[in-house]
Scaffold this motif. Structure first.
Motif, short mmCIF file in Angstrom:
data_model
loop_
_atom_site.label_atom_id
_atom_site.label_comp_id
_atom_site.label_asym_id
_atom_site.label_seq_id
_atom_site.Cartn_x
_atom_site.Cartn_y
_atom_site.Cartn_z
N ASP A 1 4.80 -6.86 4.17
CA ASP A 1 4.57 -6.68 2.72
C ASP A 1 4.32 -7.89 1.91
O ASP A 1 5.28 -8.79 1.99
CB ASP A 1 5.76 -5.92 2.38
CG ASP A 1 5.89 -5.44 0.89
OD1 ASP A 1 4.92 -6.01 0.31
OD2 ASP A 1 6.46 -4.29 0.62
N ASP A 2 3.12 -7.99 1.34
CA ASP A 2 2.88 -8.90 0.51
C ASP A 2 3.91 -9.42 -0.41
O ASP A 2 3.79 -10.50 -0.82
CB ASP A 2 1.36 -8.83 -0.11
CG ASP A 2 0.34 -9.25 0.62
OD1 ASP A 2 0.41 -9.70 1.75
OD2 ASP A 2 -0.87 -9.25 -0.12
N GLU A 3 4.24 -8.45 -1.19
CA GLU A 3 5.32 -8.67 -2.24
C GLU A 3 6.60 -9.08 -2.02
O GLU A 3 7.46 -9.27 -2.90
CB GLU A 3 5.41 -7.43 -3.39
CG GLU A 3 3.95 -6.98 -3.94
CD GLU A 3 3.14 -8.30 -4.70
OE1 GLU A 3 4.10 -8.66 -5.39
OE2 GLU A 3 2.26 -8.39 -4.33
N MET A 4 6.98 -9.09 -0.71
CA MET A 4 8.27 -9.70 -0.36
C MET A 4 8.18 -11.02 0.30
O MET A 4 7.20 -11.42 0.65
CB MET A 4 8.95 -8.46 0.72
CG MET A 4 9.16 -7.24 0.26
SD MET A 4 10.18 -6.37 1.44
CE MET A 4 9.46 -6.33 2.99
N THR A 5 9.32 -11.71 0.57
CA THR A 5 9.32 -12.80 1.06
C THR A 5 9.06 -12.81 2.63
O THR A 5 9.34 -11.62 3.25
CB THR A 5 10.60 -13.67 0.70
OG1 THR A 5 11.62 -12.98 1.32
CG2 THR A 5 10.89 -13.91 -0.68
N GLY A 6 8.80 -13.67 3.16
CA GLY A 6 8.73 -14.12 4.77
C GLY A 6 10.13 -13.46 5.20
O GLY A 6 10.06 -12.56 6.45
#
Ligand SMILES: Nc1ncnc2c1ncn2[C@@H]1O[C@H](COP(=O)(O)OP(=O)(O)OP(=O)(O)O)[C@@H](O)[C@H]1O
Ligand SMILES: [Mg+2]
Length: 328
Positions: free
Chosen positions: A89-94
Protein backbone atom coordinates in the motif's frame (compact mmCIF):
# COMPACT_ATOMS: atom_id res chain seq x y z
CA UNK A 1 17.82 -34.71 -4.73
CA UNK A 2 15.19 -34.06 -2.12
CA UNK A 3 12.20 -32.50 -3.84
CA UNK A 4 10.59 -29.29 -2.53
CA UNK A 5 8.26 -28.60 -5.46
CA UNK A 6 6.73 -31.33 -7.62
CA UNK A 7 4.54 -30.00 -10.42
CA UNK A 8 2.39 -32.62 -12.11
CA UNK A 9 0.73 -31.92 -15.45
CA UNK A 10 -0.77 -28.58 -14.48
CA UNK A 11 -3.39 -27.18 -16.81
CA UNK A 12 -5.24 -23.87 -16.54
CA UNK A 13 -7.99 -22.90 -18.92
CA UNK A 14 -9.76 -19.55 -19.06
CA UNK A 15 -13.03 -19.93 -20.98
CA UNK A 16 -11.58 -22.67 -23.11
CA UNK A 17 -8.26 -20.85 -23.69
CA UNK A 18 -5.41 -22.93 -22.34
CA UNK A 19 -2.98 -20.53 -20.63
CA UNK A 20 -1.01 -23.40 -19.06
CA UNK A 21 -0.99 -26.57 -21.08
CA UNK A 22 0.32 -29.55 -19.11
CA UNK A 23 3.35 -28.27 -17.22
CA UNK A 24 5.50 -30.64 -15.14
CA UNK A 25 8.82 -30.09 -13.35
CA UNK A 26 10.51 -30.72 -10.03
CA UNK A 27 12.56 -28.32 -7.91
CA UNK A 28 15.09 -29.69 -5.46
CA UNK A 29 15.36 -28.33 -1.95
CA UNK A 30 17.61 -25.26 -1.98
CA UNK A 31 17.53 -25.02 -5.75
CA UNK A 32 16.89 -21.83 -7.71
CA UNK A 33 14.69 -22.68 -10.67
CA UNK A 34 13.55 -20.19 -13.31
CA UNK A 35 10.64 -20.10 -15.70
CA UNK A 36 11.88 -18.10 -18.66
CA UNK A 37 9.46 -16.95 -21.33
CA UNK A 38 7.94 -14.00 -23.16
CA UNK A 39 4.72 -12.11 -22.33
CA UNK A 40 1.76 -14.43 -22.14
CA UNK A 41 3.80 -17.64 -21.89
CA UNK A 42 1.87 -18.68 -18.77
CA UNK A 43 4.49 -17.97 -16.09
CA UNK A 44 2.26 -15.96 -13.75
CA UNK A 45 -0.63 -18.37 -14.19
CA UNK A 46 1.69 -21.22 -13.18
CA UNK A 47 2.93 -19.33 -10.11
CA UNK A 48 -0.64 -18.46 -9.14
CA UNK A 49 -1.61 -22.13 -9.20
CA UNK A 50 1.48 -23.09 -7.18
CA UNK A 51 0.72 -20.40 -4.61
CA UNK A 52 -2.96 -21.47 -4.38
CA UNK A 53 -4.32 -18.18 -5.79
CA UNK A 54 -5.76 -20.03 -8.79
CA UNK A 55 -7.24 -23.50 -8.83
CA UNK A 56 -5.80 -25.71 -11.56
CA UNK A 57 -8.23 -26.90 -14.23
CA UNK A 58 -6.35 -30.22 -14.12
CA UNK A 59 -3.22 -31.61 -12.55
CA UNK A 60 -1.70 -30.88 -9.15
CA UNK A 61 1.50 -29.77 -7.48
CA UNK A 62 3.07 -30.79 -4.20
CA UNK A 63 4.88 -28.09 -2.25
CA UNK A 64 6.95 -29.59 0.56
CA UNK A 65 4.67 -32.59 0.14
CA UNK A 66 1.40 -30.64 0.41
CA UNK A 67 -1.09 -30.64 -2.46
CA UNK A 68 -2.08 -27.22 -3.82
CA UNK A 69 -5.48 -28.70 -4.70
CA UNK A 70 -6.25 -30.61 -1.51
CA UNK A 71 -4.22 -28.78 1.15
CA UNK A 72 -4.01 -25.12 0.08
CA UNK A 73 -3.93 -23.90 3.68
CA UNK A 74 -0.85 -25.96 4.47
CA UNK A 75 0.82 -24.90 1.25
CA UNK A 76 0.31 -21.24 2.16
CA UNK A 77 2.16 -21.66 5.43
CA UNK A 78 5.36 -22.91 3.78
CA UNK A 79 5.49 -20.56 0.79
CA UNK A 80 6.24 -16.89 0.28
CA UNK A 81 5.09 -15.01 -2.82
CA UNK A 82 6.37 -11.75 -4.27
CA UNK A 83 3.81 -11.18 -7.03
CA UNK A 84 4.35 -9.53 -10.39
CA UNK A 85 1.67 -6.91 -9.67
CA UNK A 86 2.91 -5.12 -6.57
CA UNK A 87 0.68 -5.35 -3.54
CA UNK A 88 2.19 -2.94 -1.00
CA UNK A 89 0.00 0.00 0.00
CA UNK A 90 1.55 3.24 -1.26
CA UNK A 91 0.00 5.38 1.41
CA UNK A 92 1.47 3.35 4.26
CA UNK A 93 5.08 3.07 5.38
CA UNK A 94 7.26 0.10 4.50
CA UNK A 95 7.17 -0.89 8.17
CA UNK A 96 3.37 -0.93 8.31
CA UNK A 97 3.08 -2.99 5.13
CA UNK A 98 5.41 -5.67 6.47
CA UNK A 99 3.98 -5.58 10.00
CA UNK A 100 0.40 -6.03 8.77
CA UNK A 101 1.54 -8.95 6.64
CA UNK A 102 3.15 -10.53 9.71
CA UNK A 103 -0.05 -10.11 11.72
CA UNK A 104 -2.09 -11.61 8.87
CA UNK A 105 0.13 -14.66 9.09
CA UNK A 106 -0.85 -14.94 12.73
CA UNK A 107 2.31 -13.70 14.45
CA UNK A 108 1.64 -12.05 17.81
CA UNK A 109 2.52 -8.37 18.23
CA UNK A 110 6.01 -8.81 19.60
CA UNK A 111 6.99 -11.54 17.11
CA UNK A 112 5.54 -9.47 14.28
CA UNK A 113 7.62 -6.46 15.38
CA UNK A 114 10.77 -8.57 15.63
CA UNK A 115 10.27 -10.22 12.22
CA UNK A 116 9.39 -6.90 10.57
CA UNK A 117 12.65 -5.41 11.81
CA UNK A 118 14.63 -8.50 10.78
CA UNK A 119 13.36 -8.68 7.22
CA UNK A 120 13.59 -4.93 6.61
CA UNK A 121 17.18 -4.90 7.86
CA UNK A 122 17.98 -8.01 5.87
CA UNK A 123 16.73 -6.51 2.60
CA UNK A 124 18.37 -3.12 3.24
CA UNK A 125 15.21 -1.07 3.76
CA UNK A 126 15.68 -0.25 7.43
CA UNK A 127 16.58 3.39 6.83
CA UNK A 128 13.46 3.85 4.71
CA UNK A 129 11.18 1.78 6.95
CA UNK A 130 9.17 4.74 8.22
CA UNK A 131 8.73 6.44 4.89
CA UNK A 132 5.58 6.10 2.80
CA UNK A 133 5.98 3.49 0.06
CA UNK A 134 4.91 6.19 -2.43
CA UNK A 135 8.39 7.73 -1.96
CA UNK A 136 10.22 4.45 -2.74
CA UNK A 137 12.13 3.79 -5.97
CA UNK A 138 11.16 0.84 -8.18
CA UNK A 139 13.96 -1.28 -6.75
CA UNK A 140 12.92 -0.46 -3.16
CA UNK A 141 9.34 -1.47 -3.93
CA UNK A 142 10.44 -4.82 -5.32
CA UNK A 143 12.60 -5.35 -2.23
CA UNK A 144 9.67 -4.47 0.01
CA UNK A 145 7.53 -7.12 -1.71
CA UNK A 146 10.24 -9.67 -1.03
CA UNK A 147 10.46 -8.56 2.63
CA UNK A 148 6.67 -9.00 2.91
CA UNK A 149 6.92 -12.48 1.43
CA UNK A 150 9.50 -13.53 4.03
CA UNK A 151 7.87 -12.51 7.34
CA UNK A 152 6.49 -15.93 8.18
CA UNK A 153 9.79 -17.69 7.38
CA UNK A 154 8.71 -19.74 4.36
CA UNK A 155 10.97 -22.46 2.97
CA UNK A 156 9.82 -22.07 -0.64
CA UNK A 157 9.76 -18.66 -2.28
CA UNK A 158 7.99 -17.64 -5.50
CA UNK A 159 9.34 -14.51 -7.17
CA UNK A 160 7.22 -13.46 -10.16
CA UNK A 161 9.30 -11.10 -12.34
CA UNK A 162 11.21 -9.72 -9.35
CA UNK A 163 13.16 -7.20 -11.44
CA UNK A 164 10.48 -6.19 -13.95
CA UNK A 165 11.03 -2.65 -15.17
CA UNK A 166 14.16 -2.01 -13.09
CA UNK A 167 17.30 -0.41 -14.49
CA UNK A 168 20.40 -2.57 -14.80
CA UNK A 169 21.93 -1.38 -11.56
CA UNK A 170 18.86 -1.98 -9.36
CA UNK A 171 18.39 -5.30 -11.09
CA UNK A 172 21.87 -6.39 -10.08
CA UNK A 173 21.27 -5.14 -6.55
CA UNK A 174 18.22 -7.36 -6.34
CA UNK A 175 20.15 -10.31 -7.77
CA UNK A 176 22.53 -10.06 -4.81
CA UNK A 177 19.63 -10.38 -2.38
CA UNK A 178 18.18 -13.33 -4.28
CA UNK A 179 21.57 -15.05 -4.32
CA UNK A 180 21.89 -14.44 -0.59
CA UNK A 181 18.47 -16.03 0.03
CA UNK A 182 19.55 -19.06 -1.93
CA UNK A 183 22.76 -19.16 0.11
CA UNK A 184 20.61 -19.45 3.22
CA UNK A 185 18.97 -22.59 1.84
CA UNK A 186 15.74 -21.16 0.41
CA UNK A 187 14.09 -23.03 -2.47
CA UNK A 188 13.28 -20.40 -5.09
CA UNK A 189 11.06 -20.41 -8.17
CA UNK A 190 11.56 -17.27 -10.20
CA UNK A 191 9.95 -16.11 -13.41
CA UNK A 192 11.56 -13.73 -15.81
CA UNK A 193 11.66 -12.76 -19.43
CA UNK A 194 15.22 -11.49 -19.09
CA UNK A 195 17.39 -14.35 -20.27
CA UNK A 196 20.42 -12.71 -18.72
CA UNK A 197 18.68 -12.91 -15.35
CA UNK A 198 17.78 -16.57 -15.75
CA UNK A 199 21.35 -17.28 -16.74
CA UNK A 200 22.94 -15.33 -13.89
CA UNK A 201 20.84 -16.74 -11.07
CA UNK A 202 19.49 -20.16 -11.89
CA UNK A 203 20.62 -23.67 -11.17
CA UNK A 204 18.09 -24.79 -13.77
CA UNK A 205 15.85 -23.04 -16.26
CA UNK A 206 12.61 -24.11 -17.92
CA UNK A 207 11.88 -22.26 -21.14
CA UNK A 208 8.15 -21.60 -21.43
CA UNK A 209 6.29 -20.82 -24.60
CA UNK A 210 2.50 -20.67 -25.10
CA UNK A 211 1.68 -22.56 -21.93
CA UNK A 212 4.21 -25.33 -22.41
CA UNK A 213 7.74 -26.04 -21.28
CA UNK A 214 9.79 -26.43 -24.44
CA UNK A 215 13.16 -27.10 -22.81
CA UNK A 216 14.53 -27.63 -19.32
CA UNK A 217 18.07 -27.85 -17.96
CA UNK A 218 21.01 -25.96 -16.50
CA UNK A 219 21.90 -22.79 -18.44
CA UNK A 220 24.96 -24.61 -19.80
CA UNK A 221 22.95 -27.65 -20.88
CA UNK A 222 20.46 -25.45 -22.69
CA UNK A 223 23.16 -23.45 -24.40
CA UNK A 224 24.97 -26.57 -25.53
CA UNK A 225 21.85 -27.35 -27.59
CA UNK A 226 22.76 -24.46 -29.81
CA UNK A 227 25.90 -25.44 -31.56
CA UNK A 228 28.26 -22.89 -32.97
CA UNK A 229 29.09 -19.23 -32.40
CA UNK A 230 28.01 -16.07 -34.16
CA UNK A 231 30.36 -13.40 -35.47
CA UNK A 232 28.86 -9.92 -35.59
CA UNK A 233 30.42 -7.44 -38.01
CA UNK A 234 29.56 -3.75 -37.98
CA UNK A 235 30.87 -1.70 -40.92
CA UNK A 236 31.82 1.97 -40.58
CA UNK A 237 29.52 2.71 -43.51
CA UNK A 238 26.11 0.94 -43.41
CA UNK A 239 26.14 0.98 -47.23
CA UNK A 240 28.78 -1.75 -47.03
CA UNK A 241 26.46 -4.24 -45.28
CA UNK A 242 25.31 -5.79 -48.55
CA UNK A 243 28.84 -6.03 -49.94
CA UNK A 244 30.11 -7.72 -46.79
CA UNK A 245 27.20 -10.14 -46.86
CA UNK A 246 27.89 -11.08 -50.46
CA UNK A 247 31.59 -11.64 -50.03
CA UNK A 248 30.93 -13.90 -47.02
CA UNK A 249 28.25 -15.82 -48.89
CA UNK A 250 30.57 -16.30 -51.84
CA UNK A 251 32.80 -18.30 -49.47
CA UNK A 252 29.83 -20.48 -48.59
CA UNK A 253 29.40 -18.95 -45.13
CA UNK A 254 25.99 -18.70 -43.45
CA UNK A 255 25.56 -14.92 -43.14
CA UNK A 256 22.62 -12.55 -42.67
CA UNK A 257 21.97 -8.90 -41.85
CA UNK A 258 20.39 -8.22 -38.46
CA UNK A 259 19.81 -4.64 -37.29
CA UNK A 260 22.80 -2.90 -38.84
CA UNK A 261 25.25 -5.76 -38.51
CA UNK A 262 26.21 -8.77 -40.52
CA UNK A 263 25.93 -11.99 -38.52
CA UNK A 264 27.91 -15.04 -39.56
CA UNK A 265 27.04 -18.38 -37.99
CA UNK A 266 30.11 -20.57 -37.62
CA UNK A 267 31.07 -23.69 -35.77
CA UNK A 268 33.92 -22.10 -33.85
CA UNK A 269 34.33 -18.35 -33.69
CA UNK A 270 38.06 -18.29 -32.98
CA UNK A 271 39.04 -20.51 -35.90
CA UNK A 272 36.64 -18.79 -38.32
CA UNK A 273 37.80 -15.24 -37.56
CA UNK A 274 40.87 -15.27 -39.90
CA UNK A 275 38.73 -16.51 -42.82
CA UNK A 276 36.03 -13.95 -42.13
CA UNK A 277 38.60 -11.17 -41.70
CA UNK A 278 40.19 -11.98 -45.06
CA UNK A 279 36.80 -12.08 -46.79
CA UNK A 280 35.89 -8.60 -45.62
CA UNK A 281 39.39 -7.13 -45.90
CA UNK A 282 38.28 -4.59 -48.51
CA UNK A 283 35.72 -2.95 -46.19
CA UNK A 284 36.20 -0.55 -43.30
CA UNK A 285 34.92 -2.28 -40.20
CA UNK A 286 33.95 -0.60 -36.93
CA UNK A 287 33.74 -3.76 -34.84
CA UNK A 288 33.83 -7.53 -35.10
CA UNK A 289 32.74 -9.72 -32.16
CA UNK A 290 32.39 -13.40 -31.49
CA UNK A 291 29.17 -14.16 -29.60
CA UNK A 292 28.84 -17.47 -27.83
CA UNK A 293 25.40 -19.11 -27.69
CA UNK A 294 23.03 -17.42 -25.26
CA UNK A 295 19.73 -18.57 -23.81
CA UNK A 296 18.09 -16.00 -26.06
CA UNK A 297 19.43 -17.89 -29.06
CA UNK A 298 18.26 -21.18 -27.61
CA UNK A 299 14.81 -19.67 -27.29
CA UNK A 300 14.84 -18.35 -30.85
CA UNK A 301 15.88 -21.69 -32.27
CA UNK A 302 13.29 -23.62 -30.25
CA UNK A 303 10.34 -21.36 -30.90
CA UNK A 304 11.24 -19.34 -33.98
CA UNK A 305 10.43 -16.17 -32.04
CA UNK A 306 12.54 -13.62 -30.21
CA UNK A 307 12.27 -13.67 -26.44
CA UNK A 308 12.23 -9.90 -26.06
CA UNK A 309 9.60 -9.46 -28.73
CA UNK A 310 6.57 -7.58 -27.51
CA UNK A 311 8.23 -6.58 -24.26
CA UNK A 312 6.99 -3.04 -24.66
CA UNK A 313 3.73 -4.02 -26.30
CA UNK A 314 0.34 -4.03 -24.63
CA UNK A 315 -0.96 -7.34 -23.45
CA UNK A 316 -4.66 -7.11 -24.23
CA UNK A 317 -5.68 -9.08 -21.16
CA UNK A 318 -3.69 -6.80 -18.86
CA UNK A 319 -5.08 -3.80 -20.63
CA UNK A 320 -8.63 -4.97 -20.04
CA UNK A 321 -7.86 -5.73 -16.43
CA UNK A 322 -6.42 -2.24 -16.09
CA UNK A 323 -9.58 -0.73 -17.57
CA UNK A 324 -11.73 -2.77 -15.21
CA UNK A 325 -9.82 -1.56 -12.19
CA UNK A 326 -10.15 2.06 -13.33
CA UNK A 327 -13.90 1.71 -13.78
CA UNK A 328 -14.44 0.16 -10.38
N1 LIG B 1 -7.84 -14.46 -15.51
C1 LIG B 1 -7.57 -14.62 -16.80
N2 LIG B 1 -8.58 -14.69 -17.71
C2 LIG B 1 -8.33 -14.86 -19.02
N3 LIG B 1 -7.11 -14.98 -19.56
C3 LIG B 1 -6.05 -14.91 -18.72
C4 LIG B 1 -6.23 -14.74 -17.30
N4 LIG B 1 -5.00 -14.72 -16.73
C5 LIG B 1 -4.11 -14.88 -17.73
N5 LIG B 1 -4.73 -15.00 -18.93
C6 LIG B 1 -4.07 -15.23 -20.24
O1 LIG B 1 -3.24 -16.37 -20.11
C7 LIG B 1 -2.03 -16.20 -20.81
C8 LIG B 1 -0.86 -16.38 -19.87
O2 LIG B 1 -0.80 -15.26 -19.00
P1 LIG B 1 0.31 -15.13 -17.87
O3 LIG B 1 0.02 -13.86 -17.13
O4 LIG B 1 0.38 -16.38 -17.09
O5 LIG B 1 1.62 -14.97 -18.74
P2 LIG B 1 3.08 -14.55 -18.28
O6 LIG B 1 4.00 -15.55 -18.83
O7 LIG B 1 3.11 -14.32 -16.81
O8 LIG B 1 3.28 -13.19 -19.06
P3 LIG B 1 3.98 -11.81 -18.59
O9 LIG B 1 5.40 -11.90 -19.02
O10 LIG B 1 3.23 -10.78 -19.38
O11 LIG B 1 3.78 -11.64 -17.13
C9 LIG B 1 -2.11 -14.83 -21.47
O12 LIG B 1 -2.55 -15.01 -22.78
C10 LIG B 1 -3.14 -14.10 -20.63
O13 LIG B 1 -3.76 -13.10 -21.37
MG1 LIG C 1 3.62 -12.78 -15.65
Amino acid sequence: MSVAVDVRSLVKEFNGFRAVDGVSFKIGRGELFSLLGPNGAGKTTTIKMLSTLLRPTRGDALIEGFSVVKEPGRVRRVIGLAPQDLTADDEMTGWDNVYIQARLYGLNRSDARRRTREVLQWIGLWDAAHRKVATYSGGMRRRLEIAMSLVHEPTVLFLDEPTLGLDVQSRRGLWRHITRLKGEGMTILLTTHYMEEAEALSDRVAIMHRGRIVAIGTPDELKSRVTGDSIYIEPVDPEDLQGILESLESLGLDASIISGRVVVRVERGDSAIPIVARAIGGFRVKSMNIVRPTLEEVFIRLTGEALSEGEEGIDTFKFRRMLRSVRR
